[in-house]
Enzyme design. Structure first.
Site, PDB file in Angstrom:
ATOM      1  N   CYS A 173       0.838  -1.202   0.000  1.00 32.53           N
ATOM      2  CA  CYS A 173       0.000   0.000   0.000  1.00 32.53           C
ATOM      3  C   CYS A 173       0.878   1.260   0.000  1.00 32.53           C
ATOM      4  O   CYS A 173       1.471   1.576  -1.012  1.00 32.53           O
ATOM      5  CB  CYS A 173      -1.001  -0.045   1.158  1.00 32.53           C
TER       6      CYS A 173
ATOM      7  N   HIS B 165      -3.009  -4.960   1.490  1.00 33.71           N
ATOM      8  CA  HIS B 165      -2.430  -5.277   2.798  1.00 33.71           C
ATOM      9  C   HIS B 165      -2.476  -6.784   3.031  1.00 33.71           C
ATOM     10  O   HIS B 165      -3.411  -7.282   3.654  1.00 33.71           O
ATOM     11  CB  HIS B 165      -3.222  -4.579   3.911  1.00 33.71           C
TER      12      HIS B 165
ATOM     13  N   GLU C 250      -0.799  -8.424   5.082  1.00 33.00           N
ATOM     14  CA  GLU C 250      -0.585  -8.683   6.508  1.00 33.00           C
ATOM     15  C   GLU C 250      -1.874  -8.652   7.331  1.00 33.00           C
ATOM     16  O   GLU C 250      -1.891  -9.091   8.477  1.00 33.00           O
ATOM     17  CB  GLU C 250       0.433  -7.681   7.084  1.00 33.00           C
TER      18      GLU C 250
END
Length: 192
Positions: free
Chosen positions: A75, A166, A168
């Site tokens: 991002c 994202h 994660e």
């Protein structure tokens, strides 16, 4: 291998978790000197203007511009790695791409998608939050890995991987594992 996460903002803990799930050691990087101790660096999401300001403040820009350390930007981290940003000059200029910030809309327009990412898998969970997209690839050296609605959202060039989303924020750590096992490992092997 030791993989650092630039710990100035963003989902640092979540990235560290993905590194550890990939079977490697995660390091929270807060000082430029720590760059010498790691094999690769993740630039997490957050707000790209704030991230750039903090990187300047703590001396990371100069250190990373002059480094060939493998980097993975998610991002805002993708924006930081880009050669060009629509309407402004790029920052680290490691990926020969042009990105457009917030191109999928505002916070309320955030969404999740299942992506087919070349070389990784065809069912990668991705969370898009005020996400950029890659408007243009400026070199044949840049490999497009994935798109959403005809917008490029994942690329690789040499030691660098960039994604609009994202990874994660999901339990799926395969994108991080790809960065470590392919990009970082190849760089480390070539340096021997």
């Amino acid at each position: 291998m030791k993989i650092g996460v630039l710990a100035l903002q963003g989902a640092v803990r979540e990235h560290l978790r993905h590194i550890e799930l990939s079977g490697h050691e995660g390091v929270s990087v807060k000082r430029v000197e720590q760059l010498e101790e790691i094999d690769g660096l993740i630039l997490p999401g957050g707000e790209s203007t704030t991230l750039r300001r903090l990187m300047n403040l703590y001396g990371f820009k100069e250190a990373l511009v002059n480094s060939d350390l493998p980097m993975f930007g998610t991002c805002a981290g993708l924006i930081v790695l880009a050669q060009d940003i629509v309407g402004e000059e790029g920052y680290l200029q490691k990926l020969d791409i042009t990105v457009e910030r917030n191109s999928f809309g505002r916070q309320v327009d955030s969404f999740e998608a299942e992506l087919d990412i070349k070389g990784i898998a065809n069912d990668i969970e991705a969370v898009f939050i005020r996400a950029p997209h890659i408007e243009k690839v400026n070199s044949d050296n840049v490999e497009i890995l994935s798109t959403v609605d005809d917008k490029i959202v994942a690329v690789k060039e040499g030691n660098y991987l960039g994604v609009s989303f994202h990874p994660e924020l999901t339990d799926d750590y395969r994108v991080t594992q790809y960065f470590i096992d392919h990009i970082v490992a190849e760089h480390k092997h070539a340096a021997v």
